[in-house]
Write a protein that holds these residues in place. Structure first.
Motif, short mmCIF file in Angstrom:
data_model
loop_
_atom_site.label_atom_id
_atom_site.label_comp_id
_atom_site.label_asym_id
_atom_site.label_seq_id
_atom_site.Cartn_x
_atom_site.Cartn_y
_atom_site.Cartn_z
N THR A 285 0.59 -1.28 0.02
CA THR A 285 0.01 0.09 0.06
C THR A 285 0.74 1.24 0.15
OG1 THR A 285 -0.05 0.39 2.24
CG2 THR A 285 -1.38 -1.31 1.60
N GLU A 286 0.27 2.41 -0.14
CA GLU A 286 0.75 3.60 0.25
C GLU A 286 0.87 3.98 1.39
OE1 GLU A 286 -1.51 6.43 -2.28
OE2 GLU A 286 -0.91 5.66 -4.17
N PRO A 287 1.37 5.05 1.98
CA PRO A 287 1.46 5.32 3.49
C PRO A 287 0.16 5.19 4.04
CG PRO A 287 3.02 6.70 2.31
CD PRO A 287 2.21 5.92 1.37
N ALA A 288 -0.02 4.58 5.22
CA ALA A 288 -1.16 4.16 5.94
C ALA A 288 -1.58 5.50 6.68
CB ALA A 288 -1.26 2.98 6.53
N HIS A 289 -3.08 5.64 7.18
CA HIS A 289 -3.65 6.44 8.01
C HIS A 289 -4.04 5.62 9.02
CE1 HIS A 289 -5.97 9.64 9.86
NE2 HIS A 289 -6.79 8.92 10.02
N TRP A 290 -3.74 5.97 10.34
CA TRP A 290 -4.08 5.49 11.66
C TRP A 290 -5.26 6.11 12.45
CZ3 TRP A 290 -3.04 0.63 11.07
CH2 TRP A 290 -1.90 0.30 10.36
N VAL A 291 -6.35 5.56 12.58
CA VAL A 291 -7.59 6.39 13.61
C VAL A 291 -6.94 6.85 14.70
CG1 VAL A 291 -9.60 6.15 14.41
CG2 VAL A 291 -9.10 5.27 12.24
N ALA A 292 -5.99 6.05 15.60
CA ALA A 292 -5.48 6.48 16.78
C ALA A 292 -4.36 7.46 16.58
CB ALA A 292 -5.17 5.38 17.33
N GLY A 293 -3.70 7.64 15.39
CA GLY A 293 -2.69 8.57 15.51
C GLY A 293 -1.51 7.87 15.04
N ALA A 294 -1.36 6.50 15.66
CA ALA A 294 -0.39 5.56 15.38
C ALA A 294 -0.88 4.31 15.28
CB ALA A 294 0.56 5.83 16.68
N PRO A 295 0.18 3.14 14.76
CA PRO A 295 -0.20 1.90 14.49
C PRO A 295 -0.07 1.17 15.69
CG PRO A 295 1.97 2.26 13.80
CD PRO A 295 1.48 3.73 14.08
N PRO A 296 -0.87 0.06 15.63
CA PRO A 296 -0.75 -0.87 16.97
C PRO A 296 0.40 -1.51 17.23
CG PRO A 296 -2.12 -1.66 15.15
CD PRO A 296 -1.82 -0.49 14.62
N GLY A 297 1.39 -1.43 15.96
CA GLY A 297 2.79 -1.99 16.23
C GLY A 297 3.44 -2.13 14.76
N GLU A 298 4.67 -2.61 14.64
CA GLU A 298 5.51 -2.64 13.29
C GLU A 298 4.88 -3.98 12.77
OE1 GLU A 298 9.54 -2.48 13.83
OE2 GLU A 298 9.56 -0.53 14.93
N THR A 299 4.55 -4.86 13.34
CA THR A 299 3.79 -6.16 12.67
C THR A 299 2.65 -6.61 13.67
OG1 THR A 299 5.31 -7.58 13.75
CG2 THR A 299 6.03 -6.95 11.71
N PHE A 300 1.60 -7.00 13.21
CA PHE A 300 0.31 -7.38 13.93
C PHE A 300 -0.40 -8.08 12.84
CE2 PHE A 300 -0.11 -2.91 12.33
CZ PHE A 300 -1.39 -3.03 11.81
N THR A 301 -1.54 -8.79 13.76
CA THR A 301 -2.29 -9.57 12.79
C THR A 301 -3.86 -8.69 12.96
OG1 THR A 301 -2.66 -11.04 14.53
CG2 THR A 301 -1.27 -11.99 13.07
N CYS A 315 -5.24 -11.47 8.21
CA CYS A 315 -4.21 -11.04 7.44
C CYS A 315 -3.04 -10.64 8.57
CB CYS A 315 -4.32 -10.04 6.54
SG CYS A 315 -4.79 -8.22 7.41
N GLN A 316 -1.61 -10.51 8.00
CA GLN A 316 -0.63 -10.10 8.86
C GLN A 316 -0.19 -9.02 8.25
OE1 GLN A 316 2.55 -12.70 9.52
NE2 GLN A 316 3.16 -11.70 11.41
N VAL A 317 0.19 -7.82 9.12
CA VAL A 317 0.48 -6.80 8.42
C VAL A 317 2.09 -6.03 8.99
CG1 VAL A 317 0.03 -4.20 8.49
CG2 VAL A 317 -1.95 -5.90 8.63
N ARG A 318 2.78 -5.80 8.00
CA ARG A 318 3.95 -5.19 8.55
C ARG A 318 4.15 -3.97 8.04
NH1 ARG A 318 7.84 -7.63 5.04
NH2 ARG A 318 8.26 -5.53 4.04
N LEU A 319 4.47 -3.16 8.99
CA LEU A 319 4.60 -1.64 8.58
C LEU A 319 6.27 -1.24 8.30
CD1 LEU A 319 3.37 1.23 8.94
CD2 LEU A 319 4.40 1.28 11.24
N ASP A 320 6.36 -0.64 7.20
CA ASP A 320 7.54 -0.40 6.48
C ASP A 320 7.97 1.07 7.23
OD1 ASP A 320 7.61 -2.78 4.99
OD2 ASP A 320 6.65 -1.70 3.42
N ALA A 321 9.38 1.31 6.89
CA ALA A 321 9.80 2.57 7.47
C ALA A 321 9.23 3.78 7.05
CB ALA A 321 11.16 2.40 7.22
#
Length: 370
Positions: A285-301, A315-321
């Motif tokens: 994806t393109e850079p993500a938007h987080w409702v909370a203002g920050a992601p729940p972690g660098e990797t999460f399900t 799914c499993q999500v990995r946040l890139d730099a």
């Protein structure tokens, strides 16, 4: 004289009408505001004037102040220009997501504050709450009408100032309440599709802004089968509008768009709704938007939707730099489409999302098979 406590975005439909009704019954100081987001210059079927009159009738019946504002200029700059740019690039955008972010929860919110209101309300089927000092966007109780997918770009400031009065109700109950209260919108048909297109043929509308440019329709091996009007008029998984019936030497089965080469103006097709060329296990994806203002972690399900009304997908999500996401699905996904929104959930909570940039679906036009 102070302004109203809440301004409801009255669209002229039943959902926003009942939202205003419920807020009035709660004893809140309420006003209604009708947003015109598209200047009608033809018979688009957008029905802006009809909707404005219905919104005014509802406000009159409820005895609340009524305002009308034309946000067409803001809509053009914030939504429509992006819509055209995405189609020119061969992607399939979702203007409803942008409309919510740029117009309904930015321009409208600013206007409501200028009128003295501390909060806005809409007829969306979604809910908002605050847990441990953090505002959360929750699914609407009516799973068939839940609109949190289209609201995933909202943040803490917007949610803190927003009410969703019907988010806890099923649609049938909303209709019943409207009829019981004698609202003129009680039996009004729900609007569908994109307002600025209305009831017209989508390809005909888009051709006004992006002229036709004929090119080849090819199968996944690269063999020419026919001609199309312009690759931007087609989206992954599309079945209709190809004109490929009765090809000699080919099975009598429907054809589906499985890929596009925008640079060469080629549309690739294959037979079978679940063609392997449509299937992917990973998306970026393109850079993500987080409702909370920050992601729940660098990797999460979590679970994800790659289109509205799709059942949740593990799914499993990995946040890139750079803020982009790499998403691995537990099972293959059909027609995950660049330009559309990938929206993430944990249970009832919408975490946020991002625009899909690409997938690992096989690339048509090459030798071999997936």
């Amino acid at each position: 004289m102070s302004g109203p406590e809440v301004i409801v975005g009255l669209s002229g439909g039943v959902d926003s009408s009942v939202a205003a009704l419920l807020l009035k019954r709660q004893g809140r100081s309420v006003a209604g505001l009708f947003m015109q987001n598209w200047d009608e210059q033809d018979d688009s079927g957008c029905r802006a004037e009809e909707d404005r009159r219905d919104a005014l009738r509802v406000a009159g019946l409820l005895g609340i102040p009524f305002f009308a504002r034309n946000f067409a200029k803001e809509y053009w700059a914030g939504v429509f220009e992006h819509f055209l740019a995405e189609y020119r690039a061969g992607r399939t955008p979702n203007p409803d997501v942008l409309c919510n972010r740029e117009i309904k929860f930015r321009t409208f919110l600013d206007e409501a504050r200028a009128l003295g209101a501390g909060r806005i309300a809409t007829g969306h089927y979604a809910r908002v709450d605050c847990l441990d000092g953090r505002w959360r966007l929750l699914r609407g109780v009516d799973a068939g009408k839940d609109q949190s997918y289209f609201l995933h770009q909202l943040g803490q400031e917007q949610l803190a100032a927003t009410l969703f009065p019907i988010g806890h109700l099923p649609k049938a109950e909303v209709r019943r309440l409207a009829a019981e209260a004698g609202l003129p919108t009680a039996a009004k048909k729900d609007s569908t599709g994109i307002c600025f297109i209305g009831e017209r043929d989508f390809r005909e509308f888009l051709s006004r802004w992006i002229p036709a440019q004929p090119g080849e329709i090819r199968d996944v091996r690269g063999q020419a089968l026919g001609e199309h009007a312009g690759c931007w008029y087609y989206t992954l998984g599309q079945r209709g509008g190809l004109g490929l019936g009765g090809l000699r030497g080919r099975p009598q089965a429907p054809w589906y768009v499985v890929g596009k080469d925008v640079a060469r103006n080629i549309v690739y097709v294959d037979q079978g709704e679940d063609s392997p060329w449509l299937m992917s296990r990973r998306a970026w994806t393109e850079p993500a938007h987080w409702v909370a203002g920050a992601p729940p972690g660098e990797t999460f399900t979590c679970t994800a939707k790659t289109r509205y009304r799709q059942p949740d997908q593990d799914c499993q999500v990995r946040l890139d730099a750079d803020g982009r996401l790499s998403v691995a699905f537990a099972s293959p996904q059909r027609a995950v489409t660049p330009g559309q929104s990938l929206v993430l959930y944990r249970g009832e909570e919408c975490l946020g999302g991002a625009v899909i940039a690409g997938t690992d679906a096989p690339e048509p036009g090459t030798a071999g098979s997936p």
